[in-house]
Design an enzyme around this catalytic site. Structure first.
Site, PDB file in Angstrom:
ATOM      1  N   HIS A  97      15.502 -14.180  -4.457  1.00  9.03           N
ATOM      2  CA  HIS A  97      16.127 -13.703  -3.224  1.00  9.03           C
ATOM      3  C   HIS A  97      17.649 -13.653  -3.321  1.00  9.03           C
ATOM      4  O   HIS A  97      18.249 -12.656  -2.896  1.00  9.03           O
ATOM      5  CB  HIS A  97      15.688 -14.524  -2.017  1.00  9.03           C
ATOM      6  N   TYR A 125      21.245 -10.394  -3.058  1.00  9.79           N
ATOM      7  CA  TYR A 125      22.640 -10.428  -2.623  1.00  9.79           C
ATOM      8  C   TYR A 125      23.594 -10.213  -3.791  1.00  9.79           C
ATOM      9  O   TYR A 125      24.717  -9.736  -3.585  1.00  9.79           O
ATOM     10  CB  TYR A 125      22.920 -11.735  -1.880  1.00  9.79           C
ATOM     11  N   HIS A 131      10.122  -1.627   1.768  1.00  4.72           N
ATOM     12  CA  HIS A 131      11.255  -2.460   2.170  1.00  4.72           C
ATOM     13  C   HIS A 131      12.245  -2.618   1.026  1.00  4.72           C
ATOM     14  O   HIS A 131      13.461  -2.510   1.215  1.00  4.72           O
ATOM     15  CB  HIS A 131      10.745  -3.832   2.627  1.00  4.72           C
ATOM     16  N   PHE A 132      11.741  -2.865  -0.158  1.00  5.57           N
ATOM     17  CA  PHE A 132      12.605  -3.062  -1.323  1.00  5.57           C
ATOM     18  C   PHE A 132      13.435  -1.804  -1.596  1.00  5.57           C
ATOM     19  O   PHE A 132      14.622  -1.893  -1.930  1.00  5.57           O
ATOM     20  CB  PHE A 132      11.756  -3.417  -2.533  1.00  5.57           C
ATOM     21  N   HIS A 133      12.829  -0.641  -1.420  1.00  4.11           N
ATOM     22  CA  HIS A 133      13.552   0.598  -1.704  1.00  4.11           C
ATOM     23  C   HIS A 133      14.619   0.910  -0.651  1.00  4.11           C
ATOM     24  O   HIS A 133      15.625   1.547  -0.978  1.00  4.11           O
ATOM     25  CB  HIS A 133      12.572   1.767  -1.835  1.00  4.11           C
ATOM     26  N   ARG A 183       0.034  -3.059  -3.055  1.00  3.19           N
ATOM     27  CA  ARG A 183       1.060  -2.770  -4.051  1.00  3.19           C
ATOM     28  C   ARG A 183       0.506  -3.137  -5.426  1.00  3.19           C
ATOM     29  O   ARG A 183      -0.557  -3.738  -5.546  1.00  3.19           O
ATOM     30  CB  ARG A 183       2.323  -3.570  -3.744  1.00  3.19           C
ATOM     31  N   ARG A 184       1.227  -2.737  -6.482  1.00  4.64           N
ATOM     32  CA  ARG A 184       0.916  -3.131  -7.853  1.00  4.64           C
ATOM     33  C   ARG A 184      -0.454  -2.646  -8.320  1.00  4.64           C
ATOM     34  O   ARG A 184      -1.127  -3.320  -9.089  1.00  4.64           O
ATOM     35  CB  ARG A 184       0.971  -4.655  -8.019  1.00  4.64           C
TER      36      ARG A 184
END
Length: 553
Positions: free
Chosen positions: A220, A224, A371-373, A436-437
């Protein structure tokens, strides 16, 4: 402030940028293949597995391209604000660059040969070839070497300039690199003491829960590490590009320090569905996850206040008159601005993922991928792309022609449109239960699985179309980067593309507390100890069986 020329730092920045854009091209190609396979539009040859493609896409885009671009940007920016690298700093950067490059070549070779299809998160007990883990270890050690050179440069400047305000760019770079150093200790621990011994057969099994916890202690804050350099572009470079000053230097520094403090004790929110960690500690880290919203909101306020302040200083009036004053036809502004807009739904999705109950709905679905994208694939990458239109010409002594500016606008809009299509489809598919995956499957024509191919929005075809637009945008960006580096007209000495460094609206020294590194690093360490000591002791003592490694594809 007036930027300083730094030929040694510039040369190493150019090398890092070259690797970054090579990774963008190859990673985007694998992303396109992955989207087409998942939509059922193509079948891979027997020698190339879907999960190898998925692993390569994640590693090259999320890890390699971002890290190399960040170091290129920080090397160039520190050179402009602190001066060129010392001979010792140059050696650390050189060693770090080659360790990183050799390491990633080893890891990539294992991925492409099918010996490391362990996905971007490389969770145990999925097992890769030892060279994959050795490559990762070399990569991390290489980043430490480059980071050490830049941090040492900052503190040497402070020692040589007592009583002066440190340049905002260098301060933010130091926070970012300290965050990376502390975060990467987690992944280094699991790679060195669990993954390498297991892959070499030195141990018969590992504690998987411990490995995942160490990974997310790193995973995580890694977000950042990607985001803070993008914020630096927003804080330090954009105000100068629009002809203004940063609203508040002190507020920007304080926000970065809060990211340093709050980024670490939040990793367990990625493990809300896992056993072995007591609910009270999951709840504690969820609360701290929501605390990270505070510096994000501070950033949004500071950046948009800068935009409004600049417009009003130029005479624009009315509630929304300042919006019309922004340079919408300048790709150096438009691309980062679009990136900011994407971070709004990205942040909202992060709150959903970190919420104990709502996380259960979307866990391990395509919602997480979407969300990640929209938190990394657009806010970070589109900001980096926009910055490239002044960073590359500045490093190579070339101009930014009008044609390249116009194509840059096309590239930014293509990327944003592709990401909008793909991420909306991924969020919608995730809410419908699409996992996913996984490669293409209809689960033996199950009605639920077939619904993932039939609705206009929640549709793998929509996701693939978005992926095709993204690949087109990536190819265009790589082409523009090569043009700006090698073929754009050379600039006259007085007409070189500047490295934009904004001044602050307020004057004078920042509060001394903001550079009390002992205070902020102590607060960070205390929160880490509070958040992780008991969970790690519980994981070590609850008697979970050691698990041997598996290669499932």
């Amino acid at each position: 402030m007036t930027p300083i020329r730094s030929p040694i730092a510039d040369a190493w920045a150019r090398r890092h940028l070259a690797v970054a854009f090579a990774a963008v091209f190859v990673g985007a190609l694998f992303g396109l293949v992955q989207a087409f396979v998942r939509a059922g539009w193509m079948t891979l040859p027997p020698w190339l597995g879907y999960y190898a493609v998925l692993t390569a896409h994640g590693v090259l885009l999320a890890l390699v391209s971002t890290t190399y671009f960040i170091f290129a940007y920080l090397l160039a920016g520190n050179g402009r604000t602190l001066g060129d690298l010392s001979p010792g700093g140059r050696r650390f950067v050189a060693v770090g660059f080659w360790l990183m490059t050799v390491g990633i070549l080893l890891a990539a070779a294992m991925i492409l040969t099918g010996d490391a299809s362990v996905l971007y998160t490389f969770y145990l007990p999925l097992q890769a070839h030892p060279l994959f883990y050795i490559g990762l270890a070399l990569f991390v050690v290489g980043t430490w070497s480059v980071a050490f050179a830049l941090i040492r440069q900052y503190f040497a400047w402070k020692k040589a300039h007592p009583g002066e305000r440190t340049p905002l760019f260098a301060f933010m770079a130091t926070v970012t690199l300290l965050l990376w150093w502390i975060a990467s200790l987690g992944v280094a621990a699991t790679v060195l003491f669990q993954m390498i011994p297991l892959s070499l057969g030195w141990v018969s099994g590992v504690n998987v829960e411990l490995s995942r916890t160490l990974f997310w202690y790193f995973g995580h804050p890694l977000v950042y590490f990607w985001l803070l350099p993008a914020y630096m572009v927003w804080y330090v470079n954009l105000p100068k590009i629009i002809g203004g000053r940063l609203f508040s230097d002190a507020l920007a520094r304080f926000a970065f320090l809060l990211f340093l403090v709050f980024s670490f004790p939040v990793g367990v929110h990625h493990q809300l569905t896992e056993p072995g960690i007591r609910d009270v500690w999951k709840f504690f880290q969820v609360v701290l996850t929501f605390a990270v919203v505070v510096p994000s909101l501070m950033t949004a306020f500071n950046v948009f206040a800068t935009f409004e302040l600049t417009a009003r200083e130029k005479g624009h009036r009315g509630l929304f008159g300042w919006i019309r004053a922004l340079p919408w036809q300048d790709v150096r502004f438009l691309a980062p601005f679009l990136a900011m807009l994407f971070f709004i739904p990205g942040g909202i999705g992060g709150l959903i993922n970190a919420s104990y109950q709502m996380n259960a709905m979307v866990h391990n679905t395509l919602f997480v991928v979407g969300h990640f994208h929209v938190t990394v694939g657009t806010p970070v990458m589109l900001t980096f792309f926009g910055a490239s239109f002044w960073l590359i010409p500045n490093l190579t002594g070339r101009t930014l022609p009008a044609g390249a500016r116009r194509l840059g606008l096309v590239q930014a809009i293509l990327w944003a449109a592709g990401m909008l299509l793909m991420s909306i489809a991924q969020h919608a598919l995730g809410l419908m239960g699409a996992p996913r995956r996984t490669a293409f499957t209809t689960y033996q024509n199950h009605p639920v699985a077939e619904s993932w191919f039939s609705t206009p929005i929640a549709n793998y075809a929509t996701m693939a179309v978005g992926g095709a637009l993204l690949f087109t945008a990536a190819v265009l960006m790589v082409g523009l980067a090569a043009y700006l580096a090698f073929f754009a007209p050379k600039a006259a000495p007085d007409r070189a593309e500047p490295f934009p460094l904004a001044d602050a609206a307020e004057e004078g020294m920042q509060p001394a507390m903001l550079e009390n590194w002992r205070l902020w690093l102590t607060l960070t360490a205390v929160l880490i100890v509070i958040a992780y000591t008991v969970p790690l002791i519980d994981i070590a003592n609850h008697g979970a069986p050691l698990v041997r490694g598996y290669r499932t594809w």
